[in-house]
Design a protein around this motif. Structure first.
Motif, short mmCIF file in Angstrom:
data_model
loop_
_atom_site.label_atom_id
_atom_site.label_comp_id
_atom_site.label_asym_id
_atom_site.label_seq_id
_atom_site.Cartn_x
_atom_site.Cartn_y
_atom_site.Cartn_z
N LEU A 6 0.83 -1.20 0.00
CA LEU A 6 0.00 0.00 0.00
C LEU A 6 0.87 1.26 0.00
N VAL A 7 1.85 1.30 0.89
CA VAL A 7 2.74 2.46 0.95
C VAL A 7 3.51 2.60 -0.36
N GLN A 24 15.31 12.25 -8.29
CA GLN A 24 15.00 13.56 -7.72
C GLN A 24 14.54 13.43 -6.26
N VAL A 25 13.77 12.39 -5.97
CA VAL A 25 13.35 12.16 -4.59
C VAL A 25 14.56 11.77 -3.74
N GLU A 26 15.49 11.05 -4.33
CA GLU A 26 16.73 10.70 -3.63
C GLU A 26 17.44 11.97 -3.15
N ILE A 27 17.55 12.95 -4.02
CA ILE A 27 18.21 14.21 -3.67
C ILE A 27 17.44 14.94 -2.58
N ARG A 28 16.12 14.96 -2.70
CA ARG A 28 15.29 15.67 -1.72
C ARG A 28 15.26 14.99 -0.36
N SER A 29 15.31 13.66 -0.36
CA SER A 29 15.07 12.92 0.88
C SER A 29 16.33 12.36 1.53
N GLY A 30 17.34 12.09 0.72
CA GLY A 30 18.53 11.44 1.25
C GLY A 30 18.46 9.92 1.21
N PHE A 31 17.31 9.37 0.80
CA PHE A 31 17.19 7.92 0.66
C PHE A 31 17.67 7.54 -0.73
N SER A 32 18.40 6.43 -0.83
CA SER A 32 18.96 6.03 -2.11
C SER A 32 17.86 5.66 -3.11
N GLN A 33 18.21 5.77 -4.38
CA GLN A 33 17.27 5.39 -5.44
C GLN A 33 16.93 3.91 -5.31
N GLN A 34 17.89 3.09 -4.91
CA GLN A 34 17.65 1.67 -4.73
C GLN A 34 16.62 1.43 -3.62
N TYR A 35 16.72 2.18 -2.52
CA TYR A 35 15.75 2.05 -1.44
C TYR A 35 14.37 2.46 -1.93
N LEU A 36 14.29 3.57 -2.64
CA LEU A 36 13.01 4.07 -3.13
C LEU A 36 12.37 3.07 -4.10
N SER A 37 13.19 2.45 -4.94
CA SER A 37 12.69 1.45 -5.87
C SER A 37 12.12 0.25 -5.11
N SER A 38 12.84 -0.21 -4.10
CA SER A 38 12.37 -1.33 -3.28
C SER A 38 11.09 -0.95 -2.54
N GLU A 40 8.79 1.19 -3.55
CA GLU A 40 7.69 1.20 -4.52
C GLU A 40 7.23 -0.20 -4.88
N ARG A 41 8.12 -1.16 -4.81
CA ARG A 41 7.76 -2.55 -5.11
C ARG A 41 7.20 -3.28 -3.90
N GLY A 42 7.09 -2.58 -2.76
CA GLY A 42 6.53 -3.19 -1.56
C GLY A 42 7.48 -4.12 -0.84
N ARG A 43 8.76 -3.91 -1.04
CA ARG A 43 9.76 -4.78 -0.41
C ARG A 43 10.42 -4.15 0.81
N ARG A 44 10.02 -2.96 1.16
CA ARG A 44 10.56 -2.27 2.34
C ARG A 44 9.45 -2.02 3.34
N ASN A 45 9.83 -2.01 4.59
CA ASN A 45 8.90 -1.74 5.67
C ASN A 45 9.35 -0.44 6.35
N PRO A 46 8.93 0.70 5.82
CA PRO A 46 9.44 1.98 6.33
C PRO A 46 8.96 2.28 7.75
N THR A 47 9.81 2.96 8.49
CA THR A 47 9.44 3.40 9.83
C THR A 47 8.54 4.63 9.72
#
Length: 72
Positions: A6-7, A24-38, A40-47
């Motif tokens: 869902l997230v 662009q979100v990587e630059i704004r947030s400091g999270f890597s593009q790889q993290y953001l990709s994961s 979006e695919r529902g493979r991360r459990n963000p705090t």
């Protein structure tokens, strides 16, 4: 309800609606593009803190990242 998926869907939808790339979100947030990709695919459990920081990067409410959608 799989909150990770869902997230991920909400994040991807909001990012595209803002016309932003993952890089662009990587630059704004400091999270890597790889993290953001994961994410979006529902493979991360963000705090809660991560959700807040991503919402700030997208200039949306953090609530929008966890709002249910019709694809559940």
């Amino acid at each position: 309800m799989d909150m990770r998926k869902l997230v991920g869907r909400n994040f991807a939808r909001l990012r595209r609606a803002k016309g932003l790339t993952q890089e662009q979100v990587e630059i704004r947030s400091g999270f890597s593009q790889q993290y953001l990709s994961s994410l979006e695919r529902g493979r991360r459990n963000p705090t809660v803190i991560t959700l807040y920081e991503l919402a700030q990067a997208l200039e949306v409410s953090h609530v929008e990242l966890v709002e249910p959608d019709d694809n559940i």
